[in-house]
Design a protein around this motif. Structure first.
Motif: not given
Lengths: 153, 333
Positions: A11, A35, A39, A42
Motif C-alpha cells: 500500500g 489501500t 482498495i 474503493f
C-alpha cells in the motif's frame, strides 16, 4: 498503538505514531490500512459513481458541471469560489437548462478546476476496449487535440 | 541550478512536517510532535457547509497556524510572504533557491502530479518544501512521499495561484534566524493551554469536545444526505481515511499528540504529563476503533440505524474522555 499493530508492508506509504518496544512513542513508516484492505472496494465505488453520473447526464437529469463536480467530490461553495462566481449562478449551471446559458469564460474556469479540456465540458469520450484517449493542449488553451490510441498494456 | 542538500523525511502531517524539516535544516533539532504540540494545533470541528460536498470533520486548527503559533513561541524569526503576481512569486522562490535556502510553499494538493490520481483532491492548504530547480522542474520534499520528487515549474505555479477557500496566494516561508537559547518550557506550556482551549472553551457548538458530540448527534442524518448506499458507504469509509491516513499519524492526531506529551513530560520534568501521554495513546486507540468500525460497516454495507447508533456511542465516549483529559492537561500546566 504498538508498532507491530501498525505494520503493513504494501500500500502507499505513510507515517504513523506508535508505541515502540522501549515504551517511547515515535514515528514509523508503514503501508496504508485502507489501500491494503479496501482498495478494490474503493475502485468499485468509483466505477459505480462514474456509471451512475453518466446515466444521469445522458438522461438530461444533470449538467456536465454537476457531472464533474460529483466525480471530483467538490462542494458547491468551494467550486463557486474557484470559478469566481456566486453559488446562485453555480446552481443554475448544475441544471441542463442553466448550463445552456454558460459563457466560454466560465466554461474555461470550470474546466481548469476539473482538470479537463474545455471540449470535455460537451463530451464524454468512451474508448473501446484496448484503446486509450490522449488529449493534447494547444497554445490557445481552449482547442484540444484528441488522440485515440491503442493502449500500451 | 541544482538541488540543495536536504534531509528528506516523511512526516505524519504536511504542515508540521514541512516546518520541522525547515527548522532541522536550519540547525534546530525539534521533532514533528514538538512542533505540532507547541503550536497547539490539536482540534476537532464538525462541518456541514456548502464548502464540502458532504458533512465532514477536521482534527487540527486552521492551516497556517502551525507556522503562525509555533514560531513566536520558539522565538524563531520566520519569513512568510504572499504575492499577487505569479511571476514575482516564482522569481522570489528561484532567488531563495539560488541562495541555497530551502523554501516552504503552500499549494493546492490536486496539482501534485507525483501523487496517484485517485488520491488527489482540491485542497488549497497543502505544504511542501522546494529544495531545488532543475531546468523546467522543481525538486520537492513532500512529507507524504518517501523520496524527493519533481514537479514542472508551470504546474507548481498553477498550484500556488489557485482561487477558492484558503487560496495559497503564492505563500512561501522559511526560517531566517534561530535564537541561541530557546525557552522550550514556556513554549510547551503555551501549546498545551492552546489545545485545551481549542477542545474545551471555544463557545461554538460544532467545535472542540462539543463538536465531537455534535458529530455523534448528526451521524444518524447521514443516510439522508447520501445519493445512494454506495455513496453512504464511501463517506463512512472516509471517516477512517480522515482519522488515520490524511496526514494525522493515526488515531486522528492523538498518537502524535501522545508523543508530544511524552516529550513535554521530560522538558517540563512533570511525570503527570507522562501519565497523560499514556492515556492519550489509549484515547488514540479508541479513535482507531472508530475508524476501523466505520471502514468495516462501510465495506459490508451494514449501515442501518443500529450501526450508526453504535458509531455515535463510540464518538460520545471519546467526547467524554477528551473532556476529562484536556481538563487535566489544562490544570497540569
Amino acid at each position: 498503538m504498538k508498532e507491530e499493530e501498525a505494520r503493513i508492508e504494501d500500500g502507499h506509504r505513510l507515517v504513523m505514531y506508535v508505541e515502540k518496544d522501549d515504551a517511547s512513542y515515535g514515528p514509523m513508516e508503514t503501508g496504508s490500512y485502507m489501500t491494503h484492505n479496501y482498495i478494490d472496494d474503493f475502485f468499485e465505488k468509483l466505477d459505480h459513481v462514474k456509471r451512475e453520473s453518466l446515466r444521469r447526464l445522458k438522461a438530461g437529469e444533470i449538467s456536465p458541471v454537476a457531472y464533474y463536480m460529483i466525480l471530483i467530490e467538490i462542494g458547491e461553495g468551494d467550486l463557486a469560489a474557484r470559478v469566481g462566481i456566486s453559488r446562485r449562478r453555480l446552481r443554475q449551471h448544475l441544471k441542463p437548462e442553466g448550463f445552456q446559458k454558460i459563457t466560454l469564460r466560465e466554461l474555461k474556469r470550470y474546466a481548469d478546476v476539473f482538470a479537463v479540456p474545455v471540449a470535455n465540458m460537451f463530451q464524454v469520450i468512451v474508448p473501446s476496449k484496448g484503446m486509450r484517449v490522449r488529449q493534447e493542449k494547444t497554445a490557445d488553451g481552449v482547442v484540444v487535440l484528441t488522440h485515440i490510441e491503442k493502449a500500451t498494456e | 541550478m541544482s538541488s540543495i542538500t536536504f534531509d528528506h523525511k516523511m512526516a505524519a502531517h504536511c504542515e508540521s512536517g514541512a516546518i520541522t524539516a525547515l527548522l532541522n535544516h536550519a540547525g534546530l533539532a525539534v521533532t514533528e510532535p514538538l512542533v505540532f504540540g507547541i503550536s497547539g494545533s490539536l482540534f476537532f470541528g464538525y462541518f456541514h457547509t456548502a464548502l464540502f460536498p458532504f458533512p465532514t470533520f477536521v482534527l487540527r486548527n486552521k492551516p497556517g497556524r502551525v507556522r503562525a503559533k509555533c514560531m513566536p513561541r520558539l522565538g524563531v524569526k520566520f519569513q512568510s510572504s504572499s504575492f499577487r503576481s505569479p511571476a514575482a512569486a516564482t522569481q522570489a522562490l528561484d532567488t531563495l533557491l539560488a541562495r541555497g535556502t530551502p523554501v516552504g510553499v503552500q499549494v493546492d494538493f490536486f496539482y501534485m502530479d507525483y501523487v496517484p490520481e485517485y488520491a488527489r483532491a482540491h485542497f488549497n492548504a497543502h505544504y511542501i518544501v522546494v529544495v531545488g530547480r532543475e531546468d523546467d522542474a522543481y525538486v520537492i520534499s513532500d512529507s507524504y512521499v518517501p523520496g524527493l520528487v519533481t514537479l514542472p515549474v508551470a504546474r507548481l505555479q498553477e498550484a500556488r495561484f489557485v482561487k477558492g477557500p484558503l487560496a495559497p496566494k503564492g505563500t512561501l516561508f522559511y526560517p531566517r534566524a534561530i535564537p541561541p537559547d530557546i525557552d522550550l518550557r514556556s513554549a510547551v506550556r503555551k501549546g498545551i493551554k492552546d489545545a485545551a482551549f481549542n477542545m474545551l472553551s471555544i463557545p461554538i457548538p460544532f467545535l472542540g469536545v462539543k463538536g465531537i458530540r455534535h458529530f455523534a448527534r448528526k451521524l444518524g442524518d447521514w443516510p439522508t444526505f447520501a445519493r445512494d448506499d454506495e455513496h453512504l458507504s464511501h463517506e463512512l469509509m472516509m471517516i477512517n481515511v480522515i482519522l488515520e491516513e490524511r496526514g494525522t499519524g493515526g488515531g486522528g492526531f492523538r498518537f502524535l499528540y501522545a508523543s508530544f506529551l511524552q516529550q513535554a513530560a521530560d522538558i517540563l520534568d512533570q511525570p503527570e504529563l507522562a501519565e497523560l501521554a499514556r492515556e492519550m495513546m489509549t484515547n488514540g486507540d479508541r479513535w482507531r476503533d472508530i475508524s476501523l468500525f466505520s471502514a468495516r460497516i462501510g465495506k459490508n454495507r451494514d449501515m442501518g440505524p443500529n450501526r450508526l447508533r453504535e458509531l455515535s456511542a463510540m464518538l460520545l465516549d471519546r467526547a467524554a474522555e477528551e473532556e476529562r483529559l484536556f481538563k487535566r492537561l489544562r490544570s497540569a500546566v
